[in-house]
Design an enzyme around this catalytic site. Structure first.
Site, PDB file in Angstrom:
ATOM      1  N   HIS A  94       0.851  -1.197   0.000  1.00  0.00           N
ATOM      2  CA  HIS A  94       0.000   0.000   0.000  1.00  0.00           C
ATOM      3  C   HIS A  94       0.889   1.250   0.000  1.00  0.00           C
ATOM      4  CE1 HIS A  94      -2.928   2.976   1.232  1.00  0.00           C
ATOM      5  NE2 HIS A  94      -3.863   2.120   0.868  1.00  0.00           N
ATOM      6  N   GLU A  97      -3.953   2.115  -7.185  1.00  0.00           N
ATOM      7  CA  GLU A  97      -4.378   3.155  -6.258  1.00  0.00           C
ATOM      8  C   GLU A  97      -3.573   4.428  -6.479  1.00  0.00           C
ATOM      9  OE1 GLU A  97      -6.536   1.250  -2.801  1.00  0.00           O
ATOM     10  OE2 GLU A  97      -4.517   1.782  -2.186  1.00  0.00           O
TER      11      GLU A  97
HETATM   12  P1  PGA Z   1      -9.895   5.616   0.473  1.00  0.00           P
HETATM   13  O1  PGA Z   1      -8.618   4.678   0.657  1.00  0.00           O
HETATM   14  O2  PGA Z   1     -11.009   4.727  -0.039  1.00  0.00           O
HETATM   15  O3  PGA Z   1     -10.143   6.165   1.831  1.00  0.00           O
HETATM   16  O4  PGA Z   1      -9.534   6.639  -0.540  1.00  0.00           O
HETATM   17  C1  PGA Z   1      -8.272   3.736  -0.291  1.00  0.00           C
HETATM   18  C2  PGA Z   1      -7.045   3.006   0.167  1.00  0.00           C
HETATM   19  O5  PGA Z   1      -6.148   3.611   0.757  1.00  0.00           O
HETATM   20  O6  PGA Z   1      -6.945   1.811  -0.029  1.00  0.00           O
END
Ligand code: PGA
Length: 220
Positions: free
Chosen positions: A96, A145
């Site tokens: 992440h 992401e």
């Molecule tokens: P969010 O986070 O949905 O709060 O934007 C996504 C993530 O960090 O996986």
């Protein structure tokens, strides 16, 4: 058609009681989960409890961890190994952007995490921040992401996310699923999962409140 993957990343949130409340509300809602693989990723402290609540209540949910050690079981104070998480989870989020940024996780460390998870029979959900992020061998599920979309309320457009998802699959033949993550809500989830190369979503903030998360599942 394969199931769509909906991953809830709770990050460093929730106590035991708060988790109990979340699962209780989820259970009461009795929602139809057909066609969806729903994976809840609580912090380590709640993995045993979440696992217990899911099996006790026969909930159609899977449990995932948010990270795993690059080291195997042994003298690594504070670490949690793949063979330890495998007692509670089927999935693990690896790479992440918050781990890369705040804990300086390198490509090399992330490759070790992936290989440890796979050896323990835990499926990695590998997060990438662009189509150029290095994806270790063995990864089948990728979550795209974009950093600017995480926790900001400014999701990427589904069309742009689709382009990146397609490029990731073209470049990495082993990758079977690309998920989108970043400010997913009940208002935009359908637009993402309707894209041909997007197989699901990874949800942070909007997964913390059970009713809000249920609305997202119902909107899929
Ligand atoms: P969010 O986070 O949905 O709060 O934007 C996504 C993530 O960090 O996986």
């Amino acid at each position: 058609m394969r199931d769509i993957l909906i991953v809830a990343n709770w990050k460093a949130n929730k106590t035991k009681d708060e988790a109990w409340d979340w699962f209780e509300k989820f259970e009461k809602a009795k929602i139809d989960t057909t066609g969806k693989e729903i994976i809840i990723c609580p912090p380590y402290t709640l993995l045993a409890k979440a696992n217990y609540l899911v099996s006790e209540n026969n909930l159609k949910l899977k449990i995932g961890a948010q990270d795993v050690s690059e080291f195997e079981t042994g003298a690594y104070t504070g670490e949690i190994s793949a063979s330890q998480i495998k007692e509670f989870v089927q999935y693990v989020i690896i790479g992440h952007s918050e781990r890369r940024e705040y804990f300086h996780e390198s490509d090399e460390a992330l490759s070790k995490k992936v290989s440890n998870a796979i050896s323990a029979n835990v499926l990695p959900i590998f997060c990438v921040q662009s189509e150029n992020t290095k994806i270790p061998i063995g990864v089948k599920i990728v979550a795209y992401e974009p950093i600017a979309a995480i926790g900001t309320g400014n999701s990427e457009t589904p069309v742009d996310a689709e382009k990146i998802a397609k490029t990731i699959k073209d470049k990495n033949k082993e990758v079977a699923y690309v998920l989108y993550g970043g400010s997913v809500t009940d208002q935009n989830v359908k637009d993402f999962i309707n894209m041909p190369n997007i197989s699901g979503v990874l949800i942070g903030g909007a997964s913390l409140d059970s009713p809000e998360f249920i609305k997202i599942l119902q909107a899929c």
